[in-house]
Scaffold this active site. Sequence first.
Site, PDB file in Angstrom:
ATOM      1  N   GLU A  58      49.404  30.149  27.617  1.00  0.00           N
ATOM      2  CA  GLU A  58      50.099  31.519  28.074  1.00  0.00           C
ATOM      3  C   GLU A  58      51.011  31.915  26.954  1.00  0.00           C
ATOM      4  OE1 GLU A  58      49.605  33.315  30.672  1.00  0.00           O
ATOM      5  OE2 GLU A  58      48.274  32.110  31.408  1.00  0.00           O
ATOM      6  N   CYS A 214      38.758  46.281  34.848  1.00  0.00           N
ATOM      7  CA  CYS A 214      39.653  47.519  34.858  1.00  0.00           C
ATOM      8  C   CYS A 214      40.431  47.751  33.723  1.00  0.00           C
ATOM      9  CB  CYS A 214      40.786  47.144  36.080  1.00  0.00           C
ATOM     10  SG  CYS A 214      41.732  48.608  36.611  1.00  0.00           S
ATOM     11  N   CYS A 221      34.377  50.946  37.278  1.00  0.00           N
ATOM     12  CA  CYS A 221      34.680  50.890  38.529  1.00  0.00           C
ATOM     13  C   CYS A 221      33.652  50.686  39.569  1.00  0.00           C
ATOM     14  CB  CYS A 221      35.525  52.463  39.082  1.00  0.00           C
ATOM     15  SG  CYS A 221      36.986  52.630  38.178  1.00  0.00           S
ATOM     16  N   CYS A 224      33.369  47.029  40.199  1.00  0.00           N
ATOM     17  CA  CYS A 224      34.754  46.485  40.427  1.00  0.00           C
ATOM     18  C   CYS A 224      34.601  45.783  41.917  1.00  0.00           C
ATOM     19  CB  CYS A 224      35.763  47.553  40.460  1.00  0.00           C
ATOM     20  SG  CYS A 224      37.439  46.795  40.870  1.00  0.00           S
TER      21      CYS A 224
END
Length: 413
Positions: A58, A214, A221, A224
């Site tokens: 991370e 996205c 889309c 999605c």
Amino acid sequence: APAPPPARHLFSDPAEIDALRRNLLAWYDRCKRDLPWRALAATEPDADRRGYAVWVSEIMLQQTQVATVIDYYTRWMQKWPTLQALAQASLEEVNELWAGLGYYSRGKRLQEAARKVVSELAGRMPRTAEDLRELLPGVGRYTAGAIASISYGQATGVVDGNVIRVLCRLRCIGADSSSPAVIDRLWDMANVLVDRSRPGDFNQALMELGATVCVPKSPLCRECPVKQHCQAWRRKLFGKALPVPDVEDCGVGDCPLCPPATEPWDSSLGVTNFPRKAAKKPPRALRTATCVLERRGCHGAPEYLIVQRPSSGLLAGLWEFPSLPLAQGLQEEKEREELADHLQAWMGQPVAATGLQFIGEVTHIFSHIHQTYVVYSLHLDGDVTLDPALSPSRWVTQDEFQASAVSTAMKKV
Ligand code: SF4
């Protein structure tokens, strides 16, 4: 307390929340990328090692592409497979491995925090987002949430750049997405949405959706998995012409989450109307003169002088060719003279400005600085005694230079 936002910007229907979780997780199970830290987090039985691996990944992923991080992460985990191993590393080793990844203070802070876990917490990683944030230096709200959910199964949400984009589109949030009011709402939303039984997978799925579907420009889309929950998508489909009240703006400019009245929905942008950000300040322009000093080493191969930067500030502790920040608007002749004076201090002997050969200019963008290096070179015939009272310095061959803790900008130079 601020007034609650209009319902259209929230997730409040339990059936819709359930469906969104199911759809997103099913897509993630089918489409997720194989990444080394995911494999380790899913299979490692030792909780501290799991937390450590997610933490390293991370921190590396902040401001850096996944494709770049994979190699750095793999080498890091080979060299320091545990917190204990990292705690024993020197900062020089950390900087060497981090070289080229950028934002160097991340590596330094990671190592300082590892030392703290070993010396003050008996080598045991804190297990909740709240404790991680409180006890580990350099671990902010996002990183704490990611470690706690992915490594320890805590049902806590995360908000990073990808999640901001997805949530703003899902709920047509067009107010400045970097403002504290919007960020607070997004955290609330992430905490409501996170799946209680698979929080780590859910958070990774939301981030993965932002990274691969996205995306900022030209989102996919039609493919999605959550498009039926997406208000931006509905608004794009139905447009303003059709009377669909729940996909229009909320009211007359007093909604804290709608786009400002001065910048209404632009139908040519479709879903990319969201998110919106206040304009960034332009980066500061800096000029630095730098000199590649070269001498013949004892085996005849060229060697170059590198010096160490101060231990705090930009590129702290990294090595570079002797460099000098320049005032804006200096004539070239004056730049040369100033650099020659600077080198003279290093070498303890006169340096003629006319001996410096201009090579060219190198530009490099740091997060907030547009840096131009004005590059000179100078070949030395005799030996030089470096002043030990100045910052650490050393002569290196080209291979040694590449393996040293030097920034990408210096490698360009
Ligand atoms: Fe993003 Fe489009 Fe999916 Fe909405 S439908 S979440 S805008 S990819």
